[in-house]
Design a protein around this motif. Structure first.
Motif, mmCIF file in Angstrom:
data_model
loop_
_atom_site.group_PDB
_atom_site.id
_atom_site.type_symbol
_atom_site.label_atom_id
_atom_site.label_comp_id
_atom_site.label_asym_id
_atom_site.label_seq_id
_atom_site.Cartn_x
_atom_site.Cartn_y
_atom_site.Cartn_z
ATOM 1 N N SER A 254 0.830 -1.211 0.000
ATOM 2 C CA SER A 254 0.000 0.000 0.000
ATOM 3 C C SER A 254 0.860 1.255 0.000
ATOM 4 C CB SER A 254 -0.920 0.008 1.233
ATOM 5 O OG SER A 254 -1.844 -1.044 1.183
ATOM 6 N N ALA A 255 1.919 1.241 0.799
ATOM 7 C CA ALA A 255 2.823 2.393 0.843
ATOM 8 C C ALA A 255 3.479 2.612 -0.520
ATOM 9 C CB ALA A 255 3.884 2.191 1.921
ATOM 10 N N ALA A 256 3.910 1.521 -1.147
ATOM 11 C CA ALA A 256 4.543 1.619 -2.466
ATOM 12 C C ALA A 256 3.565 2.148 -3.502
ATOM 13 C CB ALA A 256 5.067 0.245 -2.885
ATOM 14 N N LEU A 257 2.328 1.671 -3.445
ATOM 15 C CA LEU A 257 1.324 2.088 -4.422
ATOM 16 C C LEU A 257 0.914 3.542 -4.213
ATOM 17 C CD1 LEU A 257 -0.291 0.941 -6.804
ATOM 18 C CD2 LEU A 257 -2.055 0.242 -5.179
ATOM 19 N N ASP A 258 0.787 3.956 -2.966
ATOM 20 C CA ASP A 258 0.486 5.366 -2.683
ATOM 21 C C ASP A 258 1.558 6.275 -3.274
ATOM 22 O OD1 ASP A 258 -1.794 4.653 -1.332
ATOM 23 O OD2 ASP A 258 -0.962 4.974 0.674
ATOM 24 N N ASP A 259 2.815 5.877 -3.122
ATOM 25 C CA ASP A 259 3.906 6.673 -3.679
ATOM 26 C C ASP A 259 3.836 6.717 -5.197
ATOM 27 O OD1 ASP A 259 4.835 7.160 -1.146
ATOM 28 O OD2 ASP A 259 6.591 5.849 -1.288
ATOM 29 N N ALA A 260 3.468 5.585 -5.806
ATOM 30 C CA ALA A 260 3.385 5.535 -7.264
ATOM 31 C C ALA A 260 2.275 6.428 -7.791
ATOM 32 C CB ALA A 260 3.173 4.084 -7.714
ATOM 33 N N PHE A 261 1.114 6.413 -7.130
ATOM 34 C CA PHE A 261 0.010 7.289 -7.558
ATOM 35 C C PHE A 261 0.405 8.760 -7.401
ATOM 36 C CE2 PHE A 261 -3.032 3.633 -7.070
ATOM 37 C CZ PHE A 261 -3.559 3.700 -8.342
ATOM 38 N N ALA A 262 1.069 9.089 -6.307
ATOM 39 C CA ALA A 262 1.490 10.473 -6.106
ATOM 40 C C ALA A 262 2.472 10.902 -7.189
ATOM 41 C CB ALA A 262 2.128 10.634 -4.718
ATOM 42 N N TYR A 263 3.389 10.025 -7.530
ATOM 43 C CA TYR A 263 4.368 10.356 -8.572
ATOM 44 C C TYR A 263 3.701 10.497 -9.937
ATOM 45 C CZ TYR A 263 8.838 10.225 -11.079
ATOM 46 O OH TYR A 263 9.921 10.543 -11.865
ATOM 47 N N GLN A 290 -6.529 -5.607 -6.947
ATOM 48 C CA GLN A 290 -6.121 -6.878 -6.342
ATOM 49 C C GLN A 290 -5.707 -6.693 -4.889
ATOM 50 O OE1 GLN A 290 -3.857 -9.602 -9.134
ATOM 51 N NE2 GLN A 290 -3.839 -7.707 -10.336
ATOM 52 N N LEU A 291 -5.105 -5.570 -4.563
ATOM 53 C CA LEU A 291 -4.746 -5.311 -3.177
ATOM 54 C C LEU A 291 -5.986 -5.269 -2.294
ATOM 55 C CD1 LEU A 291 -2.057 -2.856 -1.920
ATOM 56 C CD2 LEU A 291 -4.254 -2.931 -0.784
ATOM 57 N N ARG A 295 -6.839 -7.870 0.805
ATOM 58 C CA ARG A 295 -7.103 -7.390 2.170
ATOM 59 C C ARG A 295 -8.371 -8.028 2.714
ATOM 60 N NH1 ARG A 295 -8.518 -2.627 3.381
ATOM 61 N NH2 ARG A 295 -7.445 -2.373 5.376
ATOM 62 N N HIS A 296 -9.410 -8.087 1.900
ATOM 63 C CA HIS A 296 -10.658 -8.707 2.346
ATOM 64 C C HIS A 296 -10.434 -10.169 2.722
ATOM 65 C CE1 HIS A 296 -13.939 -5.765 1.883
ATOM 66 N NE2 HIS A 296 -13.154 -5.215 0.987
ATOM 67 N N LEU A 297 -9.618 -10.881 1.950
ATOM 68 C CA LEU A 297 -9.345 -12.281 2.250
ATOM 69 C C LEU A 297 -8.629 -12.408 3.594
ATOM 70 C CD1 LEU A 297 -9.431 -15.194 1.143
ATOM 71 C CD2 LEU A 297 -7.194 -14.754 0.112
ATOM 72 N N ASN A 316 -4.542 -19.491 4.642
ATOM 73 C CA ASN A 316 -3.532 -20.067 3.764
ATOM 74 C C ASN A 316 -3.664 -19.556 2.338
ATOM 75 O OD1 ASN A 316 -1.695 -22.273 5.085
ATOM 76 N ND2 ASN A 316 -3.692 -22.445 6.074
ATOM 77 N N MET A 317 -4.876 -19.227 1.906
ATOM 78 C CA MET A 317 -5.026 -18.534 0.634
ATOM 79 C C MET A 317 -4.282 -17.204 0.672
ATOM 80 S SD MET A 317 -9.050 -19.098 -0.312
ATOM 81 C CE MET A 317 -9.668 -20.640 -1.006
ATOM 82 N N ALA A 318 -4.450 -16.503 1.791
ATOM 83 C CA ALA A 318 -3.786 -15.209 1.955
ATOM 84 C C ALA A 318 -2.269 -15.372 1.983
ATOM 85 C CB ALA A 318 -4.267 -14.538 3.244
ATOM 86 N N LYS A 319 -1.780 -16.453 2.599
ATOM 87 C CA LYS A 319 -0.322 -16.628 2.737
ATOM 88 C C LYS A 319 0.361 -16.841 1.397
ATOM 89 C CE LYS A 319 3.698 -16.982 4.551
ATOM 90 N NZ LYS A 319 4.434 -17.030 3.300
ATOM 91 N N TRP A 320 -0.287 -17.567 0.472
ATOM 92 C CA TRP A 320 0.405 -17.738 -0.810
ATOM 93 C C TRP A 320 0.173 -16.556 -1.739
ATOM 94 C CZ3 TRP A 320 -1.447 -17.468 -5.684
ATOM 95 C CH2 TRP A 320 -2.784 -17.746 -5.942
ATOM 96 N N TRP A 321 -0.982 -15.876 -1.607
ATOM 97 C CA TRP A 321 -1.298 -14.821 -2.562
ATOM 98 C C TRP A 321 -0.732 -13.463 -2.159
ATOM 99 C CZ3 TRP A 321 -6.602 -12.094 -3.377
ATOM 100 C CH2 TRP A 321 -6.572 -11.338 -4.569
ATOM 101 N N ALA A 322 -0.939 -13.062 -0.908
ATOM 102 C CA ALA A 322 -0.592 -11.696 -0.506
ATOM 103 C C ALA A 322 0.897 -11.381 -0.666
ATOM 104 C CB ALA A 322 -1.058 -11.434 0.923
ATOM 105 N N PRO A 323 1.842 -12.235 -0.244
ATOM 106 C CA PRO A 323 3.253 -11.888 -0.458
ATOM 107 C C PRO A 323 3.616 -11.774 -1.942
ATOM 108 C CG PRO A 323 3.064 -13.559 1.239
ATOM 109 C CD PRO A 323 1.707 -13.439 0.607
ATOM 110 N N LYS A 324 3.100 -12.691 -2.761
ATOM 111 C CA LYS A 324 3.379 -12.626 -4.201
ATOM 112 C C LYS A 324 2.773 -11.366 -4.809
ATOM 113 C CE LYS A 324 2.776 -15.173 -8.539
ATOM 114 N NZ LYS A 324 2.260 -14.022 -9.282
ATOM 115 N N LEU A 325 1.542 -11.084 -4.450
ATOM 116 C CA LEU A 325 0.879 -9.886 -4.950
ATOM 117 C C LEU A 325 1.621 -8.635 -4.500
ATOM 118 C CD1 LEU A 325 -1.499 -8.450 -6.339
ATOM 119 C CD2 LEU A 325 -2.757 -8.633 -4.169
#
Length: 383
Positions: A254-263, A290-291, A295-297, A316-325
Motif C-alpha cells: 500500500s505504501a509503495a502504491l500510494d507513492d506511485a500514484f502520487a508520482y 487486487q490489493l 485485504r478482504h481475504l 492459507n489462501m492469503a499466505k500464498w497470494w498476498a506476499p506474491k501480490l
C-alpha cells in the motif's frame, strides 16, 4: 461477512498510523543500511502496546482480537516493514503460550514480551526441515528432571536479538507427535548456545540467524503443554498468523502504491502528468483492485478466528497470494518511477527486497496451497 471496524478499532488504527509515521518510518532505510534494528525499538513498540497485542491484560497486554492485530501489522509495515517482525513474533509466540502454558508459566513469560523487554523468536526451521517441520531433528535428550537440546535451528527471524525462544525439539519418536515445545532463555551467555547471522538480500535489519544448541539445559518448567504437543500448537498459531503476514505484506505494498500514484500526478512527460497515459495508469489500477481483494481475504480469516471458527482456508489462501501480490505491486510501483527508482534514495527497491522474503518465510506458497487443497478436496483426494 461484516468487515466494518468498531469506533475503538478505527481510533487505534489511526493512533498506530501516526506513531508509525513519526517514529518508525524515519528509520526504515537507516536500519537497513546499518544491518540492525536500533536497540530502543522493542521498547517503543511495547510502550504503544504493540508487542503485547494478544497477551491478556493481567499480563500487561492489550487482549486484542485477531482483526486488531492485523490492523496493527498493516499500519506498522506501511512505515517500517522490518519493525513489524517484532509485532508478528510477539503475537505468534504469545498465542502458542496461551494455547499450552500454565498460569504460572504465562505469568513469567508474557509480561516481558508484552512490554518489549524480551524479544521472542520462533525456533522451528532447521537446515533440512523447513516445510517438513513435522520431521525436525533437533533433539531433546533426557537429563535428570529435564532435557538437553542438541541440533541447529536456522532462518530464525530476530535470531540475533532474541531474549527468549519457543524452541521445537524431538522428545519422542518420528513424526509430529514426537515434537515438544520449550521456552528457552536466550538472553544470558551460554557456552552451549551459539548464534550466527545470515547475510540476506532483504530485511537485513531483522537479524535472521542460525542457532546452534550443544547441550542447552531446559527444565520441565520450560516445557509448553505436554510432551509431543509442540507441533500441534505451532500449526494452530500459523492458521491465523499467516493472515497477519498477508496484511504485513499488503501494508508495504500500500505504501509503495500510494507513492506511485502520487508520482503519477506530479511527474510530467510529453507536456502532461504521466498518470494521463493508460499504459501507466491501468497497471496501477489493477494493483489497487487486487490489493483490496487480498485485504478482504486476510480480514475474513482474522474475523473467523475471532468468531471461534476455523480460519485455515482463507489464511492459507492469503499466505500464498498476498506476499506474491505485494512483490508484484511494489515492482510495478518501482517501474512507475522509472530511472528515479533505481537509486537507493527511493524506497521502492528496499521494499521489493524486503517483501520477497515472506514468499518463503513462515510457509511457502506450495505449503499454503497444500493446506487449502486438503480442505477443499479432502485428504483422500488431495496431494
Amino acid at each position: 461477512m461484516d468487515f466494518g471496524l468498531s469506533a475503538e478499532q478505527e481510533a487505534f488504527r489511526q493512533e498506530v498510523r501516526a506513531f508509525a509515521t513519526a517514529r518508525l518510518a524515519p528509520h526504515y532505510r537507516a536500519d537497513d543500511l546499518a544491518g540492525s534494528l536500533r536497540p530502543s525499538l522493542a521498547g517503543e513498540l511495547g510502550a504503544m502496546g504493540l508487542t503485547g497485542l494478544r497477551a491478556p491484560e493481567r499480563f500487561g497486554g492489550q487482549d486484542a482480537d485477531a482483526v486488531t492485530t492485523g490492523l496493527v501489522a498493516e499500519e506498522v509495515s506501511r512505515a517500517d516493514f522490518n519493525a513489524c517482525y517484532l509485532v508478528l513474533n510477539s503475537a505468534l509466540v504469545t498465542d502458542i503460550l496461551l494455547a499450552g502454558a500454565t498460569e504460572e508459566q504465562l505469568a513469567g513469560w508474557l509480561p516481558p514480551i508484552a512490554s518489549g523487554e524480551h524479544v521472542p523468536a520462533l525456533c522451528l526451521t532447521e537446515p533440512g526441515h523447513g516445510s517438513d517441520a513435522a520431521h525436525l531433528q533437533l533433539r531433546a535428550e533426557p537429563d535428570g528432571d529435564g532435557w538437553r537440546l542438541f541440533g541447529e535451528k536456522t532462518s530464525i527471524s530476530l535470531g540475533m536479538y532474541a531474549h527468549v525462544g519457543a524452541v521445537f525439539a524431538r522428545t519422542g519418536g518420528e513424526g509430529a507427535r514426537g515434537v515438544s515445545a520449550f521456552m528457552v532463555d536466550l538472553s544470558d551467555p551460554d557456552p552451549d548456545l551459539a548464534r550466527s547471522p545470515l547475510d540476506d538480500h532483504g530485511s537485513r535489519a531483522i537479524g535472521r540467524a542460525s542457532l546452534y544448541f550443544d547441550g542447552v539445559r531446559v527444565g520441565r518448567d520450560q516445557l509448553v503443554g505436554g510432551e509431543g504437543e509442540g507441533f500441534v500448537s505451532v500449526m494452530r498459531g500459523f492458521d491465523y498468523s499467516r493472515a497477519v503476514i498477508g496484511l504485513m505484506c499488503l501494508g508495504i505494498a500500500s505504501a509503495a502504491l500510494d507513492d506511485a500514484f502520487a508520482y503519477a500526478r506530479e511527474r510530467e512527460a510529453f507536456g502532461q502528468p504521466i498518470g494521463r497515459f493508460q499504459g501507466l495508469a491501468f497497471p496501477l489500477v489493477e494493483c489497487a483492485t487486487q490489493l483490496r481483494a487480498a485485504r478482504h481475504l486476510c480480514y475474513e480469516a482474522l474475523a473467523l478466528k475471532d468468531a471461534g471458527e476455523d480460519p485455515a482456508v482463507p489464511a492459507n489462501m492469503a499466505k500464498w497470494w498476498a506476499p506474491k501480490l505485494a512483490a508484484d505491486i511494489v515492482h510495478q510501483s518501482l517501474l512507475t518511477f522509472g530511472h528515479a527508482a533505481w537509486s537507493t534514495d527511493n524506497p521502492q527497491g528496499q521494499r521489493l527486497r524486503d517483501v520477497i522474503g515472506l514468499e518463503i518465510g513462515d510457509g511457502t506458497a506450495q505449503i499454503a496451497k497444500l493446506v487449502v487443497a486438503r480442505h477443499l478436496l479432502g485428504r483422500a483426494y488431495a496431494p
